[in-house]
Every structure is written in C-alpha cells, then in structure tokens.
Write an enzyme that holds these catalytic residues in place. Structure first.
Site, mmCIF file in Angstrom:
data_model
loop_
_atom_site.group_PDB
_atom_site.id
_atom_site.type_symbol
_atom_site.label_atom_id
_atom_site.label_comp_id
_atom_site.label_asym_id
_atom_site.label_seq_id
_atom_site.Cartn_x
_atom_site.Cartn_y
_atom_site.Cartn_z
ATOM 1 C CB ALA A 46 -11.518 6.060 -12.063
ATOM 2 C CG HIS A 85 -8.955 14.442 -7.704
ATOM 3 N ND1 HIS A 85 -9.103 14.989 -6.359
ATOM 4 C CD2 HIS A 85 -9.959 14.179 -8.344
ATOM 5 C CE1 HIS A 85 -10.441 14.996 -6.470
ATOM 6 N NE2 HIS A 85 -11.036 14.306 -7.221
ATOM 7 C CG ASP A 99 -13.414 13.614 -4.890
ATOM 8 O OD1 ASP A 99 -13.853 14.479 -5.703
ATOM 9 O OD2 ASP A 99 -12.836 12.686 -5.246
ATOM 10 C CD GLU A 133 -16.987 12.702 -10.402
ATOM 11 O OE1 GLU A 133 -16.380 13.645 -9.849
ATOM 12 O OE2 GLU A 133 -16.595 11.755 -11.050
ATOM 13 C CG HIS A 172 -14.727 16.792 -8.562
ATOM 14 N ND1 HIS A 172 -13.501 15.972 -8.530
ATOM 15 C CD2 HIS A 172 -14.282 17.773 -9.284
ATOM 16 C CE1 HIS A 172 -12.593 16.616 -9.311
ATOM 17 N NE2 HIS A 172 -12.895 17.729 -9.700
HETATM 18 ZN ZN ZN Z 1 -13.025 14.386 -7.682
#
Ligand code: ZN
Length: 212
Positions: free
Chosen positions: A121, A129, A136, A184, A187
């Site tokens: 994270a 965010h 997400d 990711e 995302h």
């Molecule tokens: Zn994210």
C-alpha cells in the site's frame, strides 16, 4: 484547476515543489491541458489537507455498476464519465463491474498503510485515491471463478474503451520502475479524454506523458 487548490491550501514545502514542477513544463510547445492533470506519486505527494472539490456518494446514484460497500465516493468530474463508461459497457453486454474503492482521505490511507504488508500500500499522501479521481475495480468473475481481474471480459473491455471516457490503467505491467507501483490492472485513473487517448495509444505512463 485542481493544482490551484493545492497551492492555496498546501503546506509550504509541497507548494514550492508543485510550483517548481509546473514551472518545469512551461515550454513553448507545452499544452495548457497538461498542467491541469494532477500527478500523485512518491515524488509528488499530496498535502494532508488536500480534498477533492465535490465528492459523489456512489451508493446514492442510479448506476450501471456494483459497489463493494455503501461508503464509496468519487470526485464528480471522475464519477460522471465513469457512469457513462459503465453504461456503454453494459450496452455491449459487459456487466457487473464492482467498484471496490474510490476516494480515501489522508487519514484513511494512513490506516490502510499501517494495516498492509510492506510494499502493498502507499504511504498517506502518495496515493491517487486521495484525489477522488481514481478507483479500484473488480468483476464477479474474480469471485466466482477465482480468476485475476486482468483475465476477465470486464478488463478486456476497459483496456479497449476506457480511454474514450478519459480513464487510464494507471499502473501497467512492466512500468514499475517509472510509476513506482507494481502492476495494478484494477486501478483506473481519470485524466481526461485527450491525455487518456494519447497515453493509451503510445503505451506510456502518466509520468512519461507529463514529462514530455
Ligand atoms: Zn487503487
């Protein structure tokens, strides 16, 4: 004009860095639009008190998507194209996008960071965010078939169409050395249609787009 808020409310050190950063793009050929894209990463963290202007509670909307919980918010400028994007997907029988996360404030990101394994994270301030412009996603296939998001029809559709609505897959495979993030696929970041289409067509990252 997001950066103006940051300059007004930001902490001194951050404001100066942001000013320097924006000034570094004042080339003759630079397009004005690029200054309006907020870059957030380890080198460009947001101040603790940065908040999006207008947050929309997704739970209160009529929508073409599902929610992992009732407490997910996005900035309005991101929410509106997102709603159009999922409606377009639904019209092509690509259903069931699940929004698992949207806006997270600085304090919430601190909690997420504290509860996560190292490297899993972002530190508070370094997470997109906090802009309200990132979300997400998941798909029912991920739960039912226990498959990865990037193997789903939902992801395939997004890869082909999300730029038309101003979104990019922000942390692509093989770009960790540039973005600072592992791959990711789930995302998505709103950057506006012009930037999203150029970034996607050229296979580059937001960092590379803003530095040219
Ligand atoms: Zn994210």
């Amino acid at each position: 004009a997001l950066h103006l808020d940051v300059l007004t409310h930001g902490q001194g050190d951050f404001s100066q860095r942001l000013t320097d950063y924006l000034t570094s793009f004042k080339g003759e050929n630079e397009r004005q639009a690029r200054e309006d894209i907020l870059l957030v990463n380890f080198d460009h963290p947001l101040p603790e008190n940065y908040q999006p202007k207008e947050l929309v509670c997704l739970y209160e909307q009529r929508h073409s998507f599902r929610l992992a919980n009732s407490n997910i918010y996005l900035a309005r400028e991101c929410y509106e194209p997102m709603e159009r994007m999922f409606a377009a997907a639904e019209a092509e029988n690509v259903n069931g996008f699940i929004v698992t996360s949207g806006y997270r404030d600085y304090q919430r990101q601190q909690e997420v960071y504290a509860q996560s394994e190292p490297g899993k994270a972002q530190e508070a301030g370094a997470s997109e965010h906090q802009t309200g412009l990132a979300m997400d996603l998941s798909s029912p296939d991920c739960m039912v078939l226990n498959t990865w998001f990037d193997t789903t029809d939902a992801f395939k559709w997004l890869s082909e169409h999300c730029a038309e609505y101003g979104f990019i897959i922000r942390y692509p495979k093989g770009k960790t050395d540039i973005t600072g993030y592992d791959y990711e696929p789930w995302h998505l970041r709103y950057v506006g249609v012009d930037a999203a289409e150029e970034i996607t067509e050229q296979g580059i990252t937001l960092e590379e787009y803003l530095k040219r």
